[in-house]
Design a protein around this motif. Sequence first.
Motif, PDB file in Angstrom:
ATOM      1  N   VAL A 137     -50.190  42.080  17.821  1.00 53.09           N
ATOM      2  CA  VAL A 137     -51.069  43.884  17.531  1.00 53.09           C
ATOM      3  C   VAL A 137     -50.320  44.351  18.559  1.00 53.09           C
ATOM      4  CG1 VAL A 137     -52.771  45.402  17.294  1.00 53.09           C
ATOM      5  CG2 VAL A 137     -53.461  42.920  16.889  1.00 53.09           C
ATOM      6  N   HIS A 138     -49.943  45.220  18.074  1.00 53.94           N
ATOM      7  CA  HIS A 138     -49.113  46.626  18.161  1.00 53.94           C
ATOM      8  C   HIS A 138     -50.369  47.629  18.991  1.00 53.94           C
ATOM      9  CE1 HIS A 138     -45.476  46.784  16.543  1.00 53.94           C
ATOM     10  NE2 HIS A 138     -45.543  46.182  14.770  1.00 53.94           N
ATOM     11  N   GLU A 139     -50.124  47.790  20.270  1.00 56.29           N
ATOM     12  CA  GLU A 139     -50.815  48.602  21.210  1.00 56.29           C
ATOM     13  C   GLU A 139     -51.129  50.202  21.627  1.00 56.29           C
ATOM     14  OE1 GLU A 139     -52.661  46.673  24.025  1.00 56.29           O
ATOM     15  OE2 GLU A 139     -50.728  45.913  24.058  1.00 56.29           O
ATOM     16  N   VAL A 140     -51.495  50.682  21.138  1.00 57.39           N
ATOM     17  CA  VAL A 140     -51.286  52.413  21.581  1.00 57.39           C
ATOM     18  C   VAL A 140     -52.166  52.675  23.028  1.00 57.39           C
ATOM     19  CG1 VAL A 140     -52.098  54.840  20.443  1.00 57.39           C
ATOM     20  CG2 VAL A 140     -51.765  53.639  18.934  1.00 57.39           C
ATOM     21  N   PHE A 141     -51.483  53.590  23.895  1.00 52.60           N
ATOM     22  CA  PHE A 141     -51.453  54.147  25.062  1.00 52.60           C
ATOM     23  C   PHE A 141     -52.316  55.277  25.556  1.00 52.60           C
ATOM     24  CE2 PHE A 141     -48.132  50.803  24.797  1.00 52.60           C
ATOM     25  CZ  PHE A 141     -49.022  49.611  25.338  1.00 52.60           C
ATOM     26  N   ASP A 142     -53.304  55.104  25.942  1.00 52.85           N
ATOM     27  CA  ASP A 142     -52.984  56.487  26.746  1.00 52.85           C
ATOM     28  C   ASP A 142     -52.704  56.643  27.333  1.00 52.85           C
ATOM     29  OD1 ASP A 142     -55.390  57.613  24.768  1.00 52.85           O
ATOM     30  OD2 ASP A 142     -56.793  55.506  25.864  1.00 52.85           O
ATOM     31  N   THR A 143     -51.736  58.389  27.707  1.00 54.31           N
ATOM     32  CA  THR A 143     -50.356  58.774  28.369  1.00 54.31           C
ATOM     33  C   THR A 143     -51.000  59.945  28.652  1.00 54.31           C
ATOM     34  OG1 THR A 143     -48.876  59.323  26.826  1.00 54.31           O
ATOM     35  CG2 THR A 143     -49.220  56.673  27.060  1.00 54.31           C
ATOM     36  N   PRO A 144     -50.356  60.346  30.242  1.00 52.32           N
ATOM     37  CA  PRO A 144     -49.924  62.312  30.271  1.00 52.32           C
ATOM     38  C   PRO A 144     -49.355  63.481  29.153  1.00 52.32           C
ATOM     39  CG  PRO A 144     -49.414  61.030  31.699  1.00 52.32           C
ATOM     40  CD  PRO A 144     -49.244  59.570  31.225  1.00 52.32           C
ATOM     41  N   VAL A 145     -49.184  62.999  27.881  1.00 49.96           N
ATOM     42  CA  VAL A 145     -48.609  63.452  26.714  1.00 49.96           C
ATOM     43  C   VAL A 145     -49.521  63.287  25.754  1.00 49.96           C
ATOM     44  CG1 VAL A 145     -45.899  63.832  27.729  1.00 49.96           C
ATOM     45  CG2 VAL A 145     -46.663  61.798  26.361  1.00 49.96           C
ATOM     46  N   GLY A 146     -50.968  62.165  25.872  1.00 46.86           N
ATOM     47  CA  GLY A 146     -51.316  61.534  24.708  1.00 46.86           C
ATOM     48  C   GLY A 146     -51.928  60.323  24.246  1.00 46.86           C
ATOM     49  N   ARG A 147     -52.336  59.839  23.120  1.00 46.63           N
ATOM     50  CA  ARG A 147     -51.568  59.079  22.759  1.00 46.63           C
ATOM     51  C   ARG A 147     -50.462  58.558  22.184  1.00 46.63           C
ATOM     52  NH1 ARG A 147     -55.978  55.562  22.456  1.00 46.63           N
ATOM     53  NH2 ARG A 147     -56.134  54.335  20.729  1.00 46.63           N
ATOM     54  N   VAL A 148     -49.610  57.097  22.759  1.00 44.61           N
ATOM     55  CA  VAL A 148     -48.531  56.940  22.914  1.00 44.61           C
ATOM     56  C   VAL A 148     -48.190  55.462  21.953  1.00 44.61           C
ATOM     57  CG1 VAL A 148     -46.699  56.688  23.168  1.00 44.61           C
ATOM     58  CG2 VAL A 148     -47.380  58.627  23.786  1.00 44.61           C
ATOM     59  N   GLY A 149     -47.386  55.253  20.616  1.00 48.05           N
ATOM     60  CA  GLY A 149     -47.591  53.539  20.660  1.00 48.05           C
ATOM     61  C   GLY A 149     -45.599  53.459  20.690  1.00 48.05           C
ATOM     62  N   LEU A 150     -45.152  52.245  20.606  1.00 55.15           N
ATOM     63  CA  LEU A 150     -43.884  51.864  21.644  1.00 55.15           C
ATOM     64  C   LEU A 150     -43.501  51.351  20.392  1.00 55.15           C
ATOM     65  CD1 LEU A 150     -44.365  51.418  25.448  1.00 55.15           C
ATOM     66  CD2 LEU A 150     -43.371  53.839  24.236  1.00 55.15           C
ATOM     67  N   LEU A 151     -42.324  51.206  20.348  1.00 57.81           N
ATOM     68  CA  LEU A 151     -41.636  50.660  19.260  1.00 57.81           C
ATOM     69  C   LEU A 151     -40.116  50.593  19.870  1.00 57.81           C
ATOM     70  CD1 LEU A 151     -42.536  51.629  15.517  1.00 57.81           C
ATOM     71  CD2 LEU A 151     -43.647  49.991  16.991  1.00 57.81           C
ATOM     72  N   GLY A 169     -54.662  55.889  16.593  1.00 61.83           N
ATOM     73  CA  GLY A 169     -54.417  56.675  16.846  1.00 61.83           C
ATOM     74  C   GLY A 169     -53.864  57.330  17.830  1.00 61.83           C
ATOM     75  N   ALA A 170     -52.394  56.687  17.246  1.00 61.52           N
ATOM     76  CA  ALA A 170     -51.001  57.359  17.699  1.00 61.52           C
ATOM     77  C   ALA A 170     -50.549  58.542  17.468  1.00 61.52           C
ATOM     78  CB  ALA A 170     -50.466  56.267  17.837  1.00 61.52           C
ATOM     79  N   LYS A 171     -49.980  59.533  18.004  1.00 59.20           N
ATOM     80  CA  LYS A 171     -49.449  60.358  17.713  1.00 59.20           C
ATOM     81  C   LYS A 171     -47.763  60.872  17.751  1.00 59.20           C
ATOM     82  CE  LYS A 171     -53.754  63.029  17.023  1.00 59.20           C
ATOM     83  NZ  LYS A 171     -54.383  64.090  17.126  1.00 59.20           N
ATOM     84  N   ILE A 172     -47.989  60.228  19.444  1.00 53.46           N
ATOM     85  CA  ILE A 172     -46.073  60.495  19.025  1.00 53.46           C
ATOM     86  C   ILE A 172     -45.865  58.617  19.236  1.00 53.46           C
ATOM     87  CG2 ILE A 172     -44.589  60.368  21.562  1.00 53.46           C
ATOM     88  CD1 ILE A 172     -46.013  62.578  22.539  1.00 53.46           C
ATOM     89  N   ILE A 173     -44.350  58.500  18.741  1.00 52.71           N
ATOM     90  CA  ILE A 173     -44.154  56.954  18.328  1.00 52.71           C
ATOM     91  C   ILE A 173     -42.828  56.898  19.064  1.00 52.71           C
ATOM     92  CG2 ILE A 173     -43.301  54.681  16.804  1.00 52.71           C
ATOM     93  CD1 ILE A 173     -45.693  56.178  15.417  1.00 52.71           C
ATOM     94  N   ILE A 174     -42.614  55.994  20.067  1.00 53.97           N
ATOM     95  CA  ILE A 174     -41.333  55.990  21.247  1.00 53.97           C
ATOM     96  C   ILE A 174     -40.358  55.018  20.456  1.00 53.97           C
ATOM     97  CG2 ILE A 174     -40.176  55.786  23.320  1.00 53.97           C
ATOM     98  CD1 ILE A 174     -42.550  57.908  24.224  1.00 53.97           C
TER      99      ILE A 174
END
Length: 295
Positions: A137-151, A169-174
């Motif tokens: 499953v794709h995971e979302v991470f709590d980071t200093p810049v908010g909820r982030v997903g990595l692809l 809840g990812a707001k930023i996807i990198i």
Amino acid sequence: MAPVVKVAIIQLYPKPMQLESNFQKAANFIRSAAAQGAQLAVLPEYHLTNWLPKDPQFGELCDQWEIYVKKYQDLARECSISIVPGTIVERYFEEGEGKLLNAAYFIDPQGDIVGKYVKKNLWGPEREHLTSSGRDVHEVFDTPVGRVGLLTCWDLAFPEAFRELVYQGAKIIIIPSFWTLSDCSEAGLARNPMAEAIFLDSTLTARTFENTCAVIFTNAGGPPGRGYAGLSQVTVPFIGPLTRLGSCSEGMSVIDLDMAILEEAEETYKVRADLAKHDWHYDYRFPRNRTEEKL
């Protein structure tokens, strides 16, 4: 009030098989980004080695992955900046056979790893060499810049990946990438030599609108005439690219990402609200016995 995140996108030409040289170049960009107040710096896919998997030296260099993850942890701590060091290919041995994983990390300003993602959707030529994360499953991470997903790179072509991240809840996807103009087929290039540039620009913008998220996309750049696409960008709803680098050149752009725009986009399109409904009508899996003809 939603925060403003200062982001540095770094577009590099990865010199083939020159780990330390490529790292030092990346580190210089990151130090410059930190000096400009950036909270997050993002590098391209394969930025340490380039992509030459059939070279015997490639696997040997991938054995050094832990050394370079630690170097980026030390650099994040030194500069008090979050870093996504593109991707770093890791080699493991199981029963005497080497296995390569294409991994992206999110490292916080204390040098701690708060997220890791192994590339799932492999581009055709990668499948001979890399091991996918498969049905993890794709995971979302709590980071200093908010909820982030990595692809990573070709994941961009799969809206399902974005939906999994946004649902959590990812707001930023990198998206670190090594996407070239020559990735297109001969037929496609005959139609339009810049087909992949259109793919990138249009799809990145579409993903931000349809998911009310921000996308940070960093791609490799390189010498003209060698097929490098570049086009690294930070893209948001309503606007499209806030900043966009050229097709070939190396460089960096530091941009203010106003997170309020994501709240305004969600208020307009209500994508996340629809996803949260108990009767959301796209809660499905493809049947396992489907045929190629149906697709």
